[in-house]
Design an enzyme around this catalytic site. Structure first.
Site, PDB file in Angstrom:
ATOM      1  N   GLY A  29      15.817  71.325  -0.185  1.00 19.79           N
ATOM      2  CA  GLY A  29      15.861  72.601  -0.218  1.00 19.79           C
ATOM      3  C   GLY A  29      15.806  73.142  -1.789  1.00 19.79           C
ATOM      4  O   GLY A  29      16.361  74.267  -2.225  1.00 19.79           O
ATOM      5  N   THR A  34      19.422  78.749  -3.067  1.00 20.11           N
ATOM      6  CA  THR A  34      20.655  78.070  -3.003  1.00 20.11           C
ATOM      7  C   THR A  34      20.536  76.715  -3.420  1.00 20.11           C
ATOM      8  O   THR A  34      21.328  76.034  -4.313  1.00 20.11           O
ATOM      9  CB  THR A  34      21.348  78.316  -1.360  1.00 20.11           C
ATOM     10  OG1 THR A  34      21.211  79.289  -1.189  1.00 20.11           O
ATOM     11  CG2 THR A  34      22.651  77.460  -1.504  1.00 20.11           C
ATOM     12  N   GLY A  35      19.499  76.119  -2.878  1.00 24.15           N
ATOM     13  CA  GLY A  35      19.276  74.631  -3.266  1.00 24.15           C
ATOM     14  C   GLY A  35      19.227  74.532  -4.910  1.00 24.15           C
ATOM     15  O   GLY A  35      19.567  73.618  -5.532  1.00 24.15           O
ATOM     16  N   LYS A 146      23.305  76.542  13.634  1.00 29.92           N
ATOM     17  CA  LYS A 146      23.683  75.825  12.715  1.00 29.92           C
ATOM     18  C   LYS A 146      24.731  75.177  13.339  1.00 29.92           C
ATOM     19  O   LYS A 146      24.935  73.769  12.904  1.00 29.92           O
ATOM     20  CB  LYS A 146      24.276  76.669  11.302  1.00 29.92           C
ATOM     21  CG  LYS A 146      23.385  77.231  10.426  1.00 29.92           C
ATOM     22  CD  LYS A 146      23.885  77.965   9.362  1.00 29.92           C
ATOM     23  CE  LYS A 146      23.271  78.849   8.579  1.00 29.92           C
ATOM     24  NZ  LYS A 146      22.478  77.965   7.539  1.00 29.92           N
TER      25      LYS A 146
HETATM   26  N1  LIG Z   1      25.497  84.191   2.290  1.00 25.95           N
HETATM   27  C1  LIG Z   1      24.572  84.850   2.172  1.00 25.95           C
HETATM   28  O1  LIG Z   1      24.243  86.064   1.710  1.00 25.95           O
HETATM   29  C2  LIG Z   1      23.021  84.220   2.126  1.00 25.95           C
HETATM   30  C3  LIG Z   1      22.033  84.913   1.809  1.00 25.95           C
HETATM   31  C4  LIG Z   1      20.744  84.033   1.713  1.00 25.95           C
HETATM   32  C5  LIG Z   1      20.622  82.892   2.443  1.00 25.95           C
HETATM   33  N2  LIG Z   1      21.823  82.264   2.936  1.00 25.95           N
HETATM   34  C6  LIG Z   1      22.065  80.787   3.498  1.00 25.95           C
HETATM   35  O2  LIG Z   1      21.766  80.094   2.323  1.00 25.95           O
HETATM   36  C7  LIG Z   1      20.989  78.826   2.861  1.00 25.95           C
HETATM   37  C8  LIG Z   1      19.742  78.425   2.180  1.00 25.95           C
HETATM   38  O3  LIG Z   1      18.930  79.682   2.298  1.00 25.95           O
HETATM   39  P1  LIG Z   1      18.060  80.223   1.041  1.00 25.95           P
HETATM   40  O4  LIG Z   1      17.669  81.539   1.249  1.00 25.95           O
HETATM   41  O5  LIG Z   1      18.593  79.761  -0.364  1.00 25.95           O
HETATM   42  O6  LIG Z   1      16.801  79.228   1.306  1.00 25.95           O
HETATM   43  P2  LIG Z   1      15.245  79.427   0.683  1.00 25.95           P
HETATM   44  O7  LIG Z   1      15.325  80.089  -0.906  1.00 25.95           O
HETATM   45  O8  LIG Z   1      14.373  80.192   1.575  1.00 25.95           O
HETATM   46  O9  LIG Z   1      14.597  78.081   0.333  1.00 25.95           O
HETATM   47  C9  LIG Z   1      14.465  77.080   1.663  1.00 25.95           C
HETATM   48  C10 LIG Z   1      14.167  75.870   0.945  1.00 25.95           C
HETATM   49  O10 LIG Z   1      14.098  74.783   2.173  1.00 25.95           O
HETATM   50  C11 LIG Z   1      13.011  74.235   1.796  1.00 25.95           C
HETATM   51  N3  LIG Z   1      12.406  73.782   3.317  1.00 25.95           N
HETATM   52  C12 LIG Z   1      12.097  74.777   4.443  1.00 25.95           C
HETATM   53  N4  LIG Z   1      11.586  74.148   5.184  1.00 25.95           N
HETATM   54  C13 LIG Z   1      11.625  72.614   4.880  1.00 25.95           C
HETATM   55  C14 LIG Z   1      11.133  71.431   5.734  1.00 25.95           C
HETATM   56  N5  LIG Z   1      10.568  71.592   7.118  1.00 25.95           N
HETATM   57  N6  LIG Z   1      11.291  70.286   5.118  1.00 25.95           N
HETATM   58  C15 LIG Z   1      11.635  70.244   3.849  1.00 25.95           C
HETATM   59  N7  LIG Z   1      12.231  71.375   3.252  1.00 25.95           N
HETATM   60  C16 LIG Z   1      12.094  72.843   3.757  1.00 25.95           C
HETATM   61  C17 LIG Z   1      11.954  74.753   1.041  1.00 25.95           C
HETATM   62  O11 LIG Z   1      11.038  74.344   0.414  1.00 25.95           O
HETATM   63  P3  LIG Z   1       9.736  74.374   0.312  1.00 25.95           P
HETATM   64  O12 LIG Z   1       9.416  74.400  -1.370  1.00 25.95           O
HETATM   65  O13 LIG Z   1       8.863  73.046   0.843  1.00 25.95           O
HETATM   66  O14 LIG Z   1       9.077  75.444   0.967  1.00 25.95           O
HETATM   67  C18 LIG Z   1      12.982  75.442   0.166  1.00 25.95           C
HETATM   68  O15 LIG Z   1      13.467  74.663  -0.726  1.00 25.95           O
HETATM   69  C19 LIG Z   1      20.586  79.163   4.463  1.00 25.95           C
HETATM   70  O16 LIG Z   1      21.407  78.305   5.115  1.00 25.95           O
HETATM   71  C20 LIG Z   1      20.838  80.771   4.435  1.00 25.95           C
HETATM   72  O17 LIG Z   1      21.141  81.096   5.849  1.00 25.95           O
HETATM   73  C21 LIG Z   1      22.936  83.095   2.849  1.00 25.95           C
END
Ligand SMILES: NC(=O)c1ccc[n+]([C@@H]2O[C@H](COP(=O)([O-])OP(=O)(O)OC[C@H]3O[C@@H](n4cnc5c(N)ncnc54)[C@H](OP(=O)(O)O)[C@@H]3O)[C@@H](O)[C@H]2O)c1
Length: 355
Positions: A29, A34-35, A146
Site C-alpha cells: 500500500g 498512509t503507506g 478488519k
Molecule cells: N484515521 C483516519 O482518519 C483514516 C483516514 C483515512 C484512511 N484511514 C485508514 O488508513 C488505512 C490506509 O488507507 P489510505 O486511505 O491511506 O489508503 P489509500 O491511500 O487509498 O491507498 C491504498 C493502497 O492500497 C493499495 N492496494 C489496494 N488494493 C490492493 C490490492 N488488491 N493489492 C495490492 N495493493 C492494493 C493501493 O495500491 P495501488 O497503487 O495498486 O492502487 C494503495 O497503495 C486504511 O485502513 C484506512 O481505513 C484512516
C-alpha cells in the site's frame, strides 16, 4: 533512561539482526496516503532495508517507480506458496491497504507465517471503537471487517501489532467563509457539526502516524498488542472555535442530527445488503459509520482505547511531541498544508460533503 531507549536495547534486535544486517521492512500500500508516509519514515530512519509489495497491475505506475525502493510484485490472490516466496527474507511486513481490500490480507498473513515474518502490522489505522455487538447492530462495518483479519492472525500465532489512530486532522478542517482553507480540505465546505458537537475525539496528523509506526516496530513491548496513536483530543465545537479564533472568521454551522446519521446508515446498510460486492457503496458507508461511532456513541477517546486494551503511544514514547491540531490549522491558514489523496479527493470528498 527514557523507556524507549530501554525498548531499543531489548530489540537490539536479537530477533531481527543477529548477523547485524538491517531488518527488511516490506510495505504493502506504499502508493497510498498512509503507506507512502510510512515507507518514507522508514527511509528517513535509515535502520532498515525498505521494500514495497505492489500488485502486478500497478507495478509500472509512475507512483511505484517513484518510491525509490526495490519492488516485489504479486497479486494477493496468488497461491499461498507464491506469496510465501514473495515474502522470503522479510522481517517486518506492514500493510496500509485501503479499507475496501481489507480481507485480501488474510492469505497474506497465512503466507507471512510460513515465510517466517517476525511481525505483521495489518492495515488498521482507524479510530477507536469496539467490534459490533451481536445485540445492538453494526457500529463500524470497517472495524468488523478488519477484526476478521486480526482474528486470523491470532489463530495462526503470527506476531503482530495493531496500530489504531485518531481521526486525521486532514479530514477535520472546519471551513471558513473566505474559502482560504479549502485548498487543503478533502471534505469541502465542512461546516457540519454532528450531534451538537460536544463529543471529544482523538485526532492525529497523518505525518505523526508514520513516524510512530517506526518507533512501534523497534519496540518489543508492542508485539502482539494494539497501540493507539493520537496527537490531540478535541470536540468538533472546540475545533470550530479554534478555527474561528485563528482565522478571525465566523463559521456558519450546519447541524447534523443523530437521526440523520441513523437514516443515512440505514440506507447504506440496505444498499450493501442488496449488492454486497459494490465496493464503492461500502466505501461511502464508512463516513456515516465514523460519525455514528465518533459523534453519537463517543467511542473515539483515549479512555475507551485504554478500556479496550490499547497501549498509548504518548505514554510509550514520552519524548514524542505530536503535531497539535492548533499547529496544523496554523499551517493550513498559512497556505502550507497538503490535501490528502490529490485529485482523487475531489471525487470522494464530493460524496462525503453531505454527511
Ligand atoms: N484515521 C483516519 O482518519 C483514516 C483516514 C483515512 C484512511 N484511514 C485508514 O488508513 C488505512 C490506509 O488507507 P489510505 O486511505 O491511506 O489508503 P489509500 O491511500 O487509498 O491507498 C491504498 C493502497 O492500497 C493499495 N492496494 C489496494 N488494493 C490492493 C490490492 N488488491 N493489492 C495490492 N495493493 C492494493 C493501493 O495500491 P495501488 O497503487 O495498486 O492502487 C494503495 O497503495 C486504511 O485502513 C484506512 O481505513 C484512516
Amino acid at each position: 533512561m527514557p523507556r524507549e531507549s530501554a525498548a531499543y536495547k531489548v530489540c537490539a534486535c536479537a530477533s531481527l539482526t543477529q548477523d547485524m544486517a538491517k531488518p527488511t521492512v516490506l510495505v504493502l500500500g506504499a502508493t497510498g496516503e498512509t503507506g507512502k508516509a510510512i515507507l518514507d519514515a522508514f527511509l528517513v530512519d535509515g535502520g532498515f532495508d525498505v521494500e514495497a509489495l505492489v500488485r502486478p497491475s500497478s507495478a509500472k505506475k509512475p507512483q511505484v517507480q517513484a518510491l525509490g525502493v526495490p519492488i516485489r510484485a504479486a497479486s494477493l490472490d496468488a497461491p499461498i506458496p507464491t506469496l510465501v516466496e514473495v515474502l522470503s527474507g522479510v522481517d517486518i511486513l506492514i500493510s496500509a491497504i485501503d479499507g475496501m481490500h481489507t480481507l485480501q490480507q488474510i492469505p497474506l498473513a497465512t503466507a507471512a507465517k510460513t515465510a517466517g515474518v517476525k511481525r505483521f502490522i495489518p492495515s488498521a489505522f482507524i479510530t477507536v471503537a469496539p467490534v459490533s455487538s451481536p445485540v445492538d447492530g453494526t457500529i463500524m462495518r470497517m472495524r468488523d471487517i478488519k477484526e476478521q483479519v486480526y482474528t486470523h492472525i491470532r489463530s495462526i500465532y503470527l506476531p503482530y501489532t495493531v496500530i489504531d489512530v485518531g481521526y486525521w486532522y486532514q479530514l477535520y478542517i472546519p471551513a471558513i467563509p473566505s474559502g482560504r482553507a479549502e485548498y487543503a480540505a478533502m471534505i469541502r465546505n465542512r461546516t457540519q457539526i454532528h450531534v451538537g458537537g460536544a463529543a471529544r475525539n482523538a485526532l492525529v496528523d497523518l505525518r505523526d502516524i508514520a513516524s510512530t509506526v517506526v518507533r512501534i516496530v523497534k519496540d518489543d513491548r508492542t508485539i502482539n498488542k494494539s497501540v493507539h496513536v493520537y496527537g490531540d483530543v478535541l470536540s468538533e465545537n472546540e475545533t470550530f472555535a479554534m478555527m474561528e479564533e485563528l482565522s478571525g472568521e465566523k463559521i456558519d454551522r450546519r447541524h447534523i442530527s443523530a437521526e440523520h446519521i441513523a437514516t443515512t446508515r440505514a440506507k447504506f446498510a440496505a444498499a450493501i445488503a442488496s449488492n454486497p460486492d459494490d465496493l464503492h457503496t461500502q466505501q461511502m458507508s464508512y463516513g456515516p459509520d465514523y460519525h455514528f461511532s465518533m459523534h453519537v456513541r463517543s467511542d473515539n477517546t483515549p479512555e475507551n482505547a485504554a478500556y479496550l486494551g490499547y497501549l498509548d503511544a504518548g505514554t510509550l514514547y514520552p519524548e514524542w511531541k505530536p503535531i497539535t491540531f492548533r499547529d496544523y490549522l496554523r499551517e493550513v491558514l498559512d497556505g502550507k498544508a497538503t490535501k490528502p489523496y490529490g485529485e482523487w479527493a475531489l471525487t470522494i470528498g464530493k460524496n462525503l460533503d453531505e454527511y
